[in-house]
Design a protein around this motif. Structure first.
Motif, PDB file in Angstrom:
ATOM      1  N   LYS A 198     -15.655  64.372  48.765  1.00  0.00           N
ATOM      2  CA  LYS A 198     -16.840  63.565  49.189  1.00  0.00           C
ATOM      3  C   LYS A 198     -17.210  62.331  48.687  1.00  0.00           C
ATOM      4  CE  LYS A 198     -21.708  64.523  49.381  1.00  0.00           C
ATOM      5  NZ  LYS A 198     -22.981  65.388  49.399  1.00  0.00           N
ATOM      6  N   ASP A 199     -17.335  62.604  47.153  1.00  0.00           N
ATOM      7  CA  ASP A 199     -17.469  61.436  46.233  1.00  0.00           C
ATOM      8  C   ASP A 199     -16.411  60.055  46.377  1.00  0.00           C
ATOM      9  OD1 ASP A 199     -19.701  62.696  45.245  1.00  0.00           O
ATOM     10  OD2 ASP A 199     -18.489  63.523  43.461  1.00  0.00           O
ATOM     11  N   GLN A 200     -15.200  60.308  46.572  1.00  0.00           N
ATOM     12  CA  GLN A 200     -14.415  59.327  46.911  1.00  0.00           C
ATOM     13  C   GLN A 200     -14.328  58.818  48.201  1.00  0.00           C
ATOM     14  OE1 GLN A 200     -10.332  59.835  45.839  1.00  0.00           O
ATOM     15  NE2 GLN A 200      -9.688  57.912  46.472  1.00  0.00           N
ATOM     16  N   GLU A 201     -14.887  59.581  49.187  1.00  0.00           N
ATOM     17  CA  GLU A 201     -15.096  58.896  50.745  1.00  0.00           C
ATOM     18  C   GLU A 201     -16.324  58.287  50.616  1.00  0.00           C
ATOM     19  OE1 GLU A 201     -14.338  58.793  54.817  1.00  0.00           O
ATOM     20  OE2 GLU A 201     -13.109  59.323  53.337  1.00  0.00           O
ATOM     21  N   LEU A 202     -17.260  58.580  49.972  1.00  0.00           N
ATOM     22  CA  LEU A 202     -18.537  57.890  49.819  1.00  0.00           C
ATOM     23  C   LEU A 202     -18.449  56.620  49.268  1.00  0.00           C
ATOM     24  CD1 LEU A 202     -21.097  60.720  49.413  1.00  0.00           C
ATOM     25  CD2 LEU A 202     -21.051  59.243  51.376  1.00  0.00           C
ATOM     26  N   TRP A 214     -20.347  58.511  63.157  1.00  0.00           N
ATOM     27  CA  TRP A 214     -19.571  57.130  63.362  1.00  0.00           C
ATOM     28  C   TRP A 214     -20.429  56.329  63.169  1.00  0.00           C
ATOM     29  CZ3 TRP A 214     -14.773  57.975  62.680  1.00  0.00           C
ATOM     30  CH2 TRP A 214     -14.200  59.039  63.236  1.00  0.00           C
ATOM     31  N   ASP A 215     -21.696  56.275  63.652  1.00  0.00           N
ATOM     32  CA  ASP A 215     -22.669  54.993  63.503  1.00  0.00           C
ATOM     33  C   ASP A 215     -22.959  54.839  62.067  1.00  0.00           C
ATOM     34  OD1 ASP A 215     -22.761  54.587  66.204  1.00  0.00           O
ATOM     35  OD2 ASP A 215     -24.605  55.738  66.649  1.00  0.00           O
ATOM     36  N   TRP A 216     -23.221  55.873  61.412  1.00  0.00           N
ATOM     37  CA  TRP A 216     -23.755  55.752  60.132  1.00  0.00           C
ATOM     38  C   TRP A 216     -22.326  55.348  59.343  1.00  0.00           C
ATOM     39  CZ3 TRP A 216     -25.813  61.482  60.321  1.00  0.00           C
ATOM     40  CH2 TRP A 216     -26.856  61.610  60.897  1.00  0.00           C
ATOM     41  N   MET A 217     -21.202  55.548  59.616  1.00  0.00           N
ATOM     42  CA  MET A 217     -20.019  55.073  58.938  1.00  0.00           C
ATOM     43  C   MET A 217     -19.711  53.500  59.358  1.00  0.00           C
ATOM     44  SD  MET A 217     -17.476  58.315  59.417  1.00  0.00           S
ATOM     45  CE  MET A 217     -16.117  58.119  58.420  1.00  0.00           C
ATOM     46  N   ILE A 273     -22.237  67.403  68.814  1.00  0.00           N
ATOM     47  CA  ILE A 273     -21.568  66.304  69.607  1.00  0.00           C
ATOM     48  C   ILE A 273     -22.451  64.983  69.208  1.00  0.00           C
ATOM     49  CG2 ILE A 273     -20.877  65.090  71.758  1.00  0.00           C
ATOM     50  CD1 ILE A 273     -20.161  67.680  72.851  1.00  0.00           C
ATOM     51  N   ASN A 274     -23.828  65.085  69.461  1.00  0.00           N
ATOM     52  CA  ASN A 274     -24.741  63.806  68.956  1.00  0.00           C
ATOM     53  C   ASN A 274     -24.410  63.590  67.358  1.00  0.00           C
ATOM     54  OD1 ASN A 274     -25.567  64.046  71.729  1.00  0.00           O
ATOM     55  ND2 ASN A 274     -27.333  64.902  71.267  1.00  0.00           N
ATOM     56  N   LEU A 275     -24.385  64.621  66.406  1.00  0.00           N
ATOM     57  CA  LEU A 275     -24.355  64.767  65.138  1.00  0.00           C
ATOM     58  C   LEU A 275     -23.005  63.846  64.966  1.00  0.00           C
ATOM     59  CD1 LEU A 275     -25.675  65.102  62.468  1.00  0.00           C
ATOM     60  CD2 LEU A 275     -24.318  67.264  62.430  1.00  0.00           C
ATOM     61  N   SER A 276     -22.089  64.346  65.502  1.00  0.00           N
ATOM     62  CA  SER A 276     -20.860  63.518  65.331  1.00  0.00           C
ATOM     63  C   SER A 276     -20.856  62.129  65.652  1.00  0.00           C
ATOM     64  CB  SER A 276     -19.631  64.198  66.071  1.00  0.00           C
ATOM     65  OG  SER A 276     -18.379  63.366  65.992  1.00  0.00           O
ATOM     66  N   LYS A 277     -21.581  61.809  66.820  1.00  0.00           N
ATOM     67  CA  LYS A 277     -21.725  60.479  67.214  1.00  0.00           C
ATOM     68  C   LYS A 277     -22.479  59.651  66.277  1.00  0.00           C
ATOM     69  CE  LYS A 277     -21.225  61.063  72.191  1.00  0.00           C
ATOM     70  NZ  LYS A 277     -21.914  61.155  73.459  1.00  0.00           N
ATOM     71  N   LYS A 335     -22.068  51.608  57.184  1.00  0.00           N
ATOM     72  CA  LYS A 335     -21.940  52.010  55.588  1.00  0.00           C
ATOM     73  C   LYS A 335     -23.125  52.589  55.092  1.00  0.00           C
ATOM     74  CE  LYS A 335     -18.931  48.030  55.008  1.00  0.00           C
ATOM     75  NZ  LYS A 335     -18.751  46.798  54.227  1.00  0.00           N
ATOM     76  N   ASN A 336     -23.645  53.732  55.708  1.00  0.00           N
ATOM     77  CA  ASN A 336     -24.945  54.290  55.458  1.00  0.00           C
ATOM     78  C   ASN A 336     -24.769  55.482  54.587  1.00  0.00           C
ATOM     79  OD1 ASN A 336     -27.485  55.572  55.189  1.00  0.00           O
ATOM     80  ND2 ASN A 336     -28.096  55.042  57.255  1.00  0.00           N
ATOM     81  N   ALA A 337     -24.351  55.279  53.435  1.00  0.00           N
ATOM     82  CA  ALA A 337     -23.946  56.029  52.505  1.00  0.00           C
ATOM     83  C   ALA A 337     -24.734  57.152  52.029  1.00  0.00           C
ATOM     84  CB  ALA A 337     -23.255  55.656  51.028  1.00  0.00           C
ATOM     85  N   ASP A 338     -26.146  57.004  51.934  1.00  0.00           N
ATOM     86  CA  ASP A 338     -27.107  57.608  51.653  1.00  0.00           C
ATOM     87  C   ASP A 338     -27.188  58.961  52.708  1.00  0.00           C
ATOM     88  OD1 ASP A 338     -27.702  56.275  49.277  1.00  0.00           O
ATOM     89  OD2 ASP A 338     -29.251  55.315  50.185  1.00  0.00           O
ATOM     90  N   THR A 339     -27.188  58.535  53.858  1.00  0.00           N
ATOM     91  CA  THR A 339     -27.457  59.447  55.127  1.00  0.00           C
ATOM     92  C   THR A 339     -26.172  60.404  55.046  1.00  0.00           C
ATOM     93  OG1 THR A 339     -28.784  58.010  56.358  1.00  0.00           O
ATOM     94  CG2 THR A 339     -27.764  59.764  57.503  1.00  0.00           C
ATOM     95  N   LEU A 340     -24.969  59.669  54.980  1.00  0.00           N
ATOM     96  CA  LEU A 340     -23.644  60.485  54.935  1.00  0.00           C
ATOM     97  C   LEU A 340     -23.716  61.484  53.740  1.00  0.00           C
ATOM     98  CD1 LEU A 340     -21.388  57.758  55.804  1.00  0.00           C
ATOM     99  CD2 LEU A 340     -21.664  59.650  57.167  1.00  0.00           C
ATOM    100  N   ASP A 341     -24.286  61.045  52.636  1.00  0.00           N
ATOM    101  CA  ASP A 341     -24.165  62.091  51.600  1.00  0.00           C
ATOM    102  C   ASP A 341     -24.785  63.300  52.035  1.00  0.00           C
ATOM    103  OD1 ASP A 341     -24.122  62.864  48.818  1.00  0.00           O
ATOM    104  OD2 ASP A 341     -26.105  62.288  48.352  1.00  0.00           O
TER     105      ASP A 341
END
Length: 151
Positions: free
Chosen positions: A72-76, A42-45, A35-39, A48-54
Motif C-alpha cells: 500500500k505505502d509504495q503504491e500511494l 480509477w477516477d481517484w487514481m 463495480i461503481n467503487l472500482s470505477k 492522484k487522489n492519494a488521501d481517498t485511495l489511502d
C-alpha cells in the motif's frame, strides 16, 4: 394423495420464490456497488487522489504491475509522485463474483498512463479483490496482466 403433493409443492414454490428473488436483487445491488467503487477508484487514481485511495486500500493490500509488486505505502507514493500516472482507464468488460465478504472483479481495460515521463497505452486484464470489513469495502489486491494481440 396427488392433490396433497401438488399442494405441498405449490406452498414450497410460493414461499421459496420470493426469497430467491430477493437474494438475487441483493446480489445484483452488491455487484453494482463494487463495480461503481472500482470505477471511482480509477477516477481517484487519475486525479492522484492519494488521501481517498489511502482509505480504500487495505493496510495489507498488494499491487502487481508489469515492473514488480509492492504494498500500500509504495503504491500511494508512486501515485502521489507521478511515478505512474493512471491517466485514463477505458473499461471494456467487467465481471464480478462475490464469495461471502470478498468480491473479485475483473476489468478488461485499455490504460493510458504516464510512466517515467513517457505516455503509454496498454491492454490489461485487471484483477481487483475487495474485502468487506466493518461494513465497508477495502481493496486487498490490484493486479495488472498485460494482454497480447488485438483487444
Amino acid at each position: 394423495m396427488m392433490k396433497q403433493l401438488v399442494f405441498i409443492l405449490f406452498i414450497l414454490f410460493v414461499t421459496l420464490t420470493p426469497k430467491a428473488i430477493a437474494q438475487e436483487k441483493i446480489n445484483t445491488n452488491l455487484k453494482q456497488e463494487i463495480i461503481n467503487l472500482s470505477k471511482d477508484k480509477w477516477d481517484w487514481m487519475a486525479e492522484k487522489n492519494a488521501d481517498t485511495l489511502d482509505k480504500l486500500f487495505h493496510e495489507k493490500s498488494v499491487f502487481v504491475h508489469m515492473g514488480g509488486s509492492w504494498g500500500k505505502d509504495q503504491e500511494l507514493n508512486i501515485i502521489k509522485s507521478g511515478g505512474i500516472w493512471y491517466k485514463k482507464a477505458d473499461i471494456h468488460e467487467v465481471s464480478i463474483e462475490i464469495i461471502r465478504d470478498t468480491a473479485i472483479l475483473l476489468n478488461r481495460i485499455n490504460l493510458l498512463a504516464e510512466v517515467g515521463g513517457n505516455e503509454v497505452t496498454n491492454p490489461f486484464m485487471v484483477t481487483e479483490v475487495y474485502i468487506k470489513e466493518n461494513g465497508s469495502w477495502k481493496l486487498g489486491s490490484l493486479s495488472f496482466t498485460k494482454l497480447l494481440g488485438e483487444h
